[in-house]
Design a protein around this motif. Structure first.
Motif, PDB file in Angstrom:
ATOM      1  N   GLU A 105      11.355   6.041   7.188  1.00  9.65           N
ATOM      2  CA  GLU A 105      12.340   5.402   8.059  1.00  9.65           C
ATOM      3  C   GLU A 105      13.710   5.324   7.369  1.00  9.65           C
ATOM      4  N   LEU A 106      13.700   4.959   6.080  1.00  8.65           N
ATOM      5  CA  LEU A 106      14.966   4.832   5.344  1.00  8.65           C
ATOM      6  C   LEU A 106      15.630   6.197   5.161  1.00  8.65           C
ATOM      7  N   LEU A 107      14.805   7.233   4.946  1.00 12.25           N
ATOM      8  CA  LEU A 107      15.333   8.601   4.821  1.00 12.25           C
ATOM      9  C   LEU A 107      16.021   9.006   6.120  1.00 12.25           C
ATOM     10  N   GLN A 108      15.345   8.715   7.224  1.00  8.44           N
ATOM     11  CA  GLN A 108      15.886   9.068   8.531  1.00  8.44           C
ATOM     12  C   GLN A 108      17.210   8.348   8.795  1.00  8.44           C
ATOM     13  N   GLN A 109      17.302   7.112   8.315  1.00  6.26           N
ATOM     14  CA  GLN A 109      18.537   6.334   8.497  1.00  6.26           C
ATOM     15  C   GLN A 109      19.621   6.725   7.490  1.00  6.26           C
ATOM     16  N   GLY A 110      19.271   7.625   6.572  1.00  9.69           N
ATOM     17  CA  GLY A 110      20.247   8.059   5.567  1.00  9.69           C
ATOM     18  C   GLY A 110      20.510   7.024   4.491  1.00  9.69           C
ATOM     19  N   LEU A 111      19.633   6.037   4.348  1.00  7.93           N
ATOM     20  CA  LEU A 111      19.858   4.981   3.352  1.00  7.93           C
ATOM     21  C   LEU A 111      19.283   5.358   1.983  1.00  7.93           C
ATOM     22  N   ILE A 112      18.326   6.277   1.974  1.00  6.45           N
ATOM     23  CA  ILE A 112      17.808   6.765   0.692  1.00  6.45           C
ATOM     24  C   ILE A 112      17.838   8.281   0.686  1.00  6.45           C
ATOM     25  N   ALA A 113      17.672   8.848  -0.496  1.00  3.38           N
ATOM     26  CA  ALA A 113      17.595  10.303  -0.630  1.00  3.38           C
ATOM     27  C   ALA A 113      16.498  10.620  -1.634  1.00  3.38           C
ATOM     28  N   GLU A 114      15.924  11.818  -1.510  1.00  2.00           N
ATOM     29  CA  GLU A 114      14.937  12.228  -2.513  1.00  2.00           C
ATOM     30  C   GLU A 114      15.658  12.978  -3.621  1.00  2.00           C
ATOM     31  N   LEU A 131      11.007  11.446  -6.861  1.00  2.00           N
ATOM     32  CA  LEU A 131      11.633  10.125  -6.939  1.00  2.00           C
ATOM     33  C   LEU A 131      12.542   9.934  -5.727  1.00  2.00           C
ATOM     34  N   ILE A 132      12.643   8.687  -5.287  1.00  2.00           N
ATOM     35  CA  ILE A 132      13.631   8.393  -4.254  1.00  2.00           C
ATOM     36  C   ILE A 132      14.671   7.422  -4.825  1.00  2.00           C
ATOM     37  N   GLN A 133      15.848   7.498  -4.251  1.00  2.00           N
ATOM     38  CA  GLN A 133      16.908   6.593  -4.689  1.00  2.00           C
ATOM     39  C   GLN A 133      17.736   6.179  -3.490  1.00  2.00           C
ATOM     40  N   LEU A 134      18.472   5.090  -3.655  1.00  2.41           N
ATOM     41  CA  LEU A 134      19.366   4.686  -2.581  1.00  2.41           C
ATOM     42  C   LEU A 134      20.514   5.692  -2.478  1.00  2.41           C
ATOM     43  N   ALA A 135      20.964   5.959  -1.271  1.00  3.25           N
ATOM     44  CA  ALA A 135      22.096   6.864  -1.061  1.00  3.25           C
ATOM     45  C   ALA A 135      23.391   6.068  -1.253  1.00  3.25           C
ATOM     46  N   PRO A 136      24.121   6.340  -2.341  1.00  2.23           N
ATOM     47  CA  PRO A 136      25.288   5.492  -2.631  1.00  2.23           C
ATOM     48  C   PRO A 136      26.309   5.478  -1.502  1.00  2.23           C
ATOM     49  N   GLU A 137      26.445   6.612  -0.819  1.00  2.02           N
ATOM     50  CA  GLU A 137      27.489   6.736   0.200  1.00  2.02           C
ATOM     51  C   GLU A 137      27.098   6.094   1.533  1.00  2.02           C
ATOM     52  N   ALA A 138      25.844   5.622   1.627  1.00  7.55           N
ATOM     53  CA  ALA A 138      25.366   5.114   2.918  1.00  7.55           C
ATOM     54  C   ALA A 138      26.189   3.929   3.407  1.00  7.55           C
ATOM     55  N   ALA A 139      26.643   3.118   2.491  1.00  5.35           N
ATOM     56  CA  ALA A 139      27.416   1.937   2.886  1.00  5.35           C
ATOM     57  C   ALA A 139      28.158   1.425   1.659  1.00  5.35           C
ATOM     58  N   SER A 142       0.839  -1.207   0.000  1.00  2.00           N
ATOM     59  CA  SER A 142       0.000   0.000   0.000  1.00  2.00           C
ATOM     60  C   SER A 142       0.875   1.259   0.000  1.00  2.00           C
ATOM     61  N   SER A 143       0.326   2.371  -0.503  1.00  2.00           N
ATOM     62  CA  SER A 143       1.055   3.649  -0.522  1.00  2.00           C
ATOM     63  C   SER A 143       1.441   4.078   0.885  1.00  2.00           C
ATOM     64  N   ALA A 144       0.535   3.849   1.819  1.00  2.00           N
ATOM     65  CA  ALA A 144       0.807   4.261   3.206  1.00  2.00           C
ATOM     66  C   ALA A 144       2.042   3.534   3.739  1.00  2.00           C
ATOM     67  N   THR A 145       2.118   2.241   3.417  1.00  2.00           N
ATOM     68  CA  THR A 145       3.267   1.461   3.891  1.00  2.00           C
ATOM     69  C   THR A 145       4.555   1.950   3.235  1.00  2.00           C
ATOM     70  N   VAL A 146       4.520   2.208   1.933  1.00  2.00           N
ATOM     71  CA  VAL A 146       5.729   2.699   1.255  1.00  2.00           C
ATOM     72  C   VAL A 146       6.157   4.031   1.862  1.00  2.00           C
ATOM     73  N   THR A 147       5.194   4.908   2.135  1.00  2.00           N
ATOM     74  CA  THR A 147       5.508   6.210   2.721  1.00  2.00           C
ATOM     75  C   THR A 147       6.179   6.030   4.079  1.00  2.00           C
ATOM     76  N   SER A 148       5.640   5.122   4.864  1.00  2.00           N
ATOM     77  CA  SER A 148       6.201   4.896   6.195  1.00  2.00           C
ATOM     78  C   SER A 148       7.598   4.283   6.107  1.00  2.00           C
ATOM     79  N   ILE A 149       7.759   3.304   5.195  1.00  4.06           N
ATOM     80  CA  ILE A 149       9.077   2.682   5.020  1.00  4.06           C
ATOM     81  C   ILE A 149      10.093   3.710   4.529  1.00  4.06           C
ATOM     82  N   SER A 150       9.687   4.543   3.581  1.00  5.28           N
ATOM     83  CA  SER A 150      10.669   5.476   3.017  1.00  5.28           C
ATOM     84  C   SER A 150      11.027   6.557   4.040  1.00  5.28           C
TER      85      SER A 150
END
Lengths: 402, 402
Positions: free
Chosen positions: A49-58, A75-83, A39-47
Motif C-alpha cells: 500500500e505504501l509503495l502504491q502511494q509513493g511513500l516508500i521505495a525499494e 530493503l525498503i526505505q521511505l521516499a524522501p521526496e514524498a512529502a 506478521s510478515s503477511a501484514t508487513v507485505t500488505s502494508i508495504s
C-alpha cells in the motif's frame, strides 16, 4: 462496527512500520515485522500500500545489507521526496527555518538574526508568514507536498490550542499562532515547546532506551525541561508542565526573566551567569542581558582555565541547579535526567557543586537509582525533533482520514 | 493465539463490572453495561459466571430501585462474605488493623498504641504477624477466605519489591516486609504508600472526576503526596516519587525529620509547627517531638482564636507549603491539588499565606488553571483505600490465573 478493531490495528501497524523506517533507516520487510511484532503477511500488505502511494521505495536488491550475513533481502526505505515539513525554531534574537524530508532528514536550514523582543504579535505573524512562504517555495521544488509545519518555541505553550503562552524571546504573551498559520498555509501547524522536541529525539536514541521516565533539562538563555512518562511528553493541565527553570531555589532570591524571584533559571541561565560575571570580570562587550554564544564561550573559558571568580559563579549556578534537581528527584523520581542545551558548555564547571547540592538536599533513599548525565548539544536537535513530531502527527492524521 | 484478544477483553470487562458494583453499590445488568460500554449479552454472561462463583448475589426483585422510574429491574450486588482483605496502617505510634469485605466495606477496625520508633525489624514483623493472625481468625468467621493483605505505610516504599525504604514511624530503613508476610500468610501482601491509598479513594469520588492529573497532599506529622497521572498513581523509578514533603523550601533551612534541612515538611509538618510553637506558647505537655492529635488540636485552636504567635507560625507553614506547591505547579501543572490528612485541621490558618506565596513565586501563566482545594479528613480513608487497592489487585490476579 465489526471491522473497527482491525482498522485500528492496521493504522497502528502502518504507523509503526513508517516510524521504524524513519528512525532506523532502510530495512527488510521481515525485520520490520520482527521489530514491531507484526506478521510478515501484514508487513507485505502494508508495504504494498505504501509503495502504491509513493511513500516508500525499494532499494535495488544488490545493495549490500548494512550488517549481517546470509542471502541479501530487498530493503525498503521511505521516499524522501514524498512529502516535506517545515520546522521554525524561535529563540532569543534568532529564527531558524528547516526543511525536513519524508524520511525525517534535514534538507535545508537557514538562520535569521531578528530582534525578537521588539516584535509585536502582528510583526511576528508577518515575519513567520514571509519566511515560511520563501522556504515552502524552495521545499516544493524537490518534494511532492508540504504536509505540516512545526513552530518550536522556547517557553510555555498550550499545544492543544496552538497558543504561545509565554516565551523569553518575546515581549508579549498569549498569542494564538498555530491557528493563524494553519489558515495561511492550509496544512496542520503544530506549536511545540523546544525541550519537548529535543526529548522526542533523545528518547529514540538506543543509549537512552530502557529509561521510560526521562527528564531532559535544557540549559541556555533560559532553562527548559521535558518530562517523558512512559516515553510520552507529559504536558499537564494546560501544557505548561515541566517548567523546571521556574521552580524555586531561593524564595525572594535573584531576579528572574519571568518577573519573579529565586527561580533556578535566575541563577543558572546564561543571562544570570553573565549578569553575575560582569560585576567582577572583564568580558566581551555586547548585549549583556542577552549574551551571545561568543560571550558565553568567553565566560565559560575563564572558568575552565581556573579563574576563581568565574569558577565561583558557575559553582553557585550548579548549586541552584542541584537544588532544582533535588525537587525534581523528590517529586518525580525519574529513571534518567539528561542535561543538554547550549548551556551544557558550562556543565563541567557546575557539576560538582550540583552533585554536592543534591546530596545536601536529599537523603540517599530519595536520590534513589536516578542517573544524571549530560549530553552534547547539537543546535539542530530542536528542529530535528520538530520534524519528527510533525511527520508522525501528520502520518497519523492522514491514516485516520483515509 | 487467536482467542487471546477475546480473553483479555473478557478479563477487563469482568473487572469493570466488579469495580462498578464495588464503587457504586447494587446495580441492574443493563446499567452495568451502559456504564462500562459493554453489551447486555456480555454483562449477562459475566454475571452468570460471578453468580456461580458466589462472588455476587441478586437482590430480591421487589427491592425498590435507589432512584429512577419504570419497571423495577433485578439488581445485583457483590456478596460481602465471598472474601475479605486485611489492611494494616502503620503510622507514628499507632497500628490500625481493618477487615474489608468483598464489597469493599470496612467490617472491623482496631487501633493499637505502639512505640513504633523503638521497634527493631524483627519486633515489627513479629508484631504484624501476631496482630494480623488475630484479625484473620476474626475475619474468617464471617468471610469465605482471606484474599490479600495491604500494609499502608507513611513514608517511602518500593511497591514492586514490597520493601519499606523509609518511614518516619520507624527508626530502621530498607525492610522487605511484604515477602515475609506473604510467606507467613499464604496470600498476596501489598505494600503501599498511605497517600496513594487515599488518592485511590478520592479519585473515585464524583466530585473529583474530570481531573485526570491529580495531586493529593497529605498534611500530618509528615507531609506526603500522591500524584495520579491519568488516574493512575505515578510511582517513579523506584516507587519514591511524589515526596512533596521533602521538596525544598529553604536551602540550609529548618531541620527535617528526614535528616536534611529546609524541606517543606520541616516547616509545615505537625512536629515542625509544634517545635516552633513551644518556643513561645504554653501548650499541653507530652511528646512534643511527636505531638498527639490532642496537642495539635490545642495549638490549632490558639491560631483559630486569634493568638498572634500561633497565627504567625501557621502563616510561616503556609508560606513553605505555598513555595512547595509553586514547584509542584511549575513541574507538574496538575488539574487539581487536593489537600487533606489530619493536618488539614490547620489549613484555614495556612491558606492565605500559602496562596500569597504561590502568587509571589509564579507568574500567572504557570499557575494556570490548577485548582487547589482542601478536603475533610477521615482517619479511616487510608484503610478504605488499602482495601480497594487490594481487592482490585487480587481480583485481577484471580482472573489472570483462571
Amino acid at each position: 462496527m465489526a471491522s473497527q478493531p482491525h482498522d485500528s490495528s492496521r493504522h497502528d501497524n502502518t504507523l509503526a512500520v513508517i516510524r521504524t523506517l524513519r528512525e532506523q533507516g532502510p530495512a527488510a520487510r521481515v525485520d520490520l515485522g520482527i521489530l514491531n511484532g507484526i506478521s510478515s503477511a501484514t508487513v507485505t500488505s502494508i508495504s504494498a500500500e505504501l509503495l502504491q502511494q509513493g511513500l516508500i521505495a525499494e532499494l535495488p536488491p544488490d545493495t549490500p545489507r548494512p550488517s549481517g550475513r546470509g542471502r541479501p533481502k530487498t530493503l525498503i526505505q521511505l521516499a524522501p521526496e514524498a512529502a516535506c515539513v517545515i520546522c521554525v525554531k524561535l529563540s532569543i534574537n534568532e529564527l531558524q527555518l528547516v526543511v525536513g524530508d519524508y524520511s525525517g532528514q534535514m534538507q535545508h536550514s537557514e538562520h535569521h538574526s531578528v530582534a525578537t523582543l521588539a516584535l509585536t504579535p502582528a510583526d511576528l505573524v508577518a515575519l513567520l508568514e514571509e519566511k515560511i512562504a520563501e522556504v515552502r517555495s524552495l521545499a516544493l521544488a524537490s518534494h511532492r507536498r508540504l504536509v505540516g509545519i512545526c513552530l518550536a518555541v522556547q517557553g510555555v505553550v498550550a499545544s492543544h490550542s496552538g497558543t504561545l503562552i509565554w516565551s523569553p524571546a518575546l515581549s508579549f504573551r498569549n498569542a494564538a499562532l498555530a491557528p493563524l498559520l494553519t489558515e495561511r498555509f492550509g496544512c496542520p501547524v503544530l506549536l511545540e515547546n523546544d525541550a519537548n522536541c529535543i526529548a522526542s529525539v533523545l528518547a529514540t536514541q538506543p543509549a537512552y532506551a530502557g529509561y521510560p521516565n526521562l527528564a531532559v533539562i535544557m540549559l541556555g538563555y533560559g532553562i527548559g525541561m521535558s518530562l517523558l512518562i512512559d516515553g510520552v511528553p507529559f504536558l499537564g493541565a494546560n501544557g505548561s508542565a515541566a517548567e523546571f527553570g521556574h521552580s524555586k531555589y531561593q524564595p525572594g532570591g535573584a531576579q528572574c526573566a519571568c518577573g519573579k524571584r529565586g527561580c533556578v533559571e535566575a541563577y543558572a541561565g546564561d543571562y544570570a551567569l553573565y549578569r553575575k560575571a560582569r560585576e567582577v570580570l572583564e568580558l566581551p562587550a555586547g548585549d549583556s542581558a542577552h549574551p551571545s554564544e561568543a560571550q558565553m564561550q568567553a565566560l565559560t573559558q575563564l572558568a575552565m582555565q581556573g579563574n576563581p571568580d568565574a569558577q565561583r559563579i558557575f559553582a553557585e549556578a550548579g548549586r541552584a541547579l542541584g537544588y532544582g534537581m533535588a525537587n525534581l528527584l523528590a517529586l518525580f523520581n525519574p529513571d534518567l535526567v539528561l542535561v543538554t542545551g547550549s548551556g551544557v558548555r558550562g556543565y563541567a564547571a557546575m557539576q560538582e557543586a550540583m552533585q554536592d547540592a543534591i546530596d545536601e538536599a536529599l537523603v540517599s533513599e530519595l536520590i534513589g537509582p536516578t542517573r544524571i548525565v549530560s549530553c552534547p548539544w547539537d543546535r539542530d536537535m530542536t528542529c530535528l525533533g520538530g520534524i519528527a513530531i510533525t511527520l508522525q502527527a501528520t502520518d497519523s492524521q492522514r491514516l485516520t482520514e483515509s
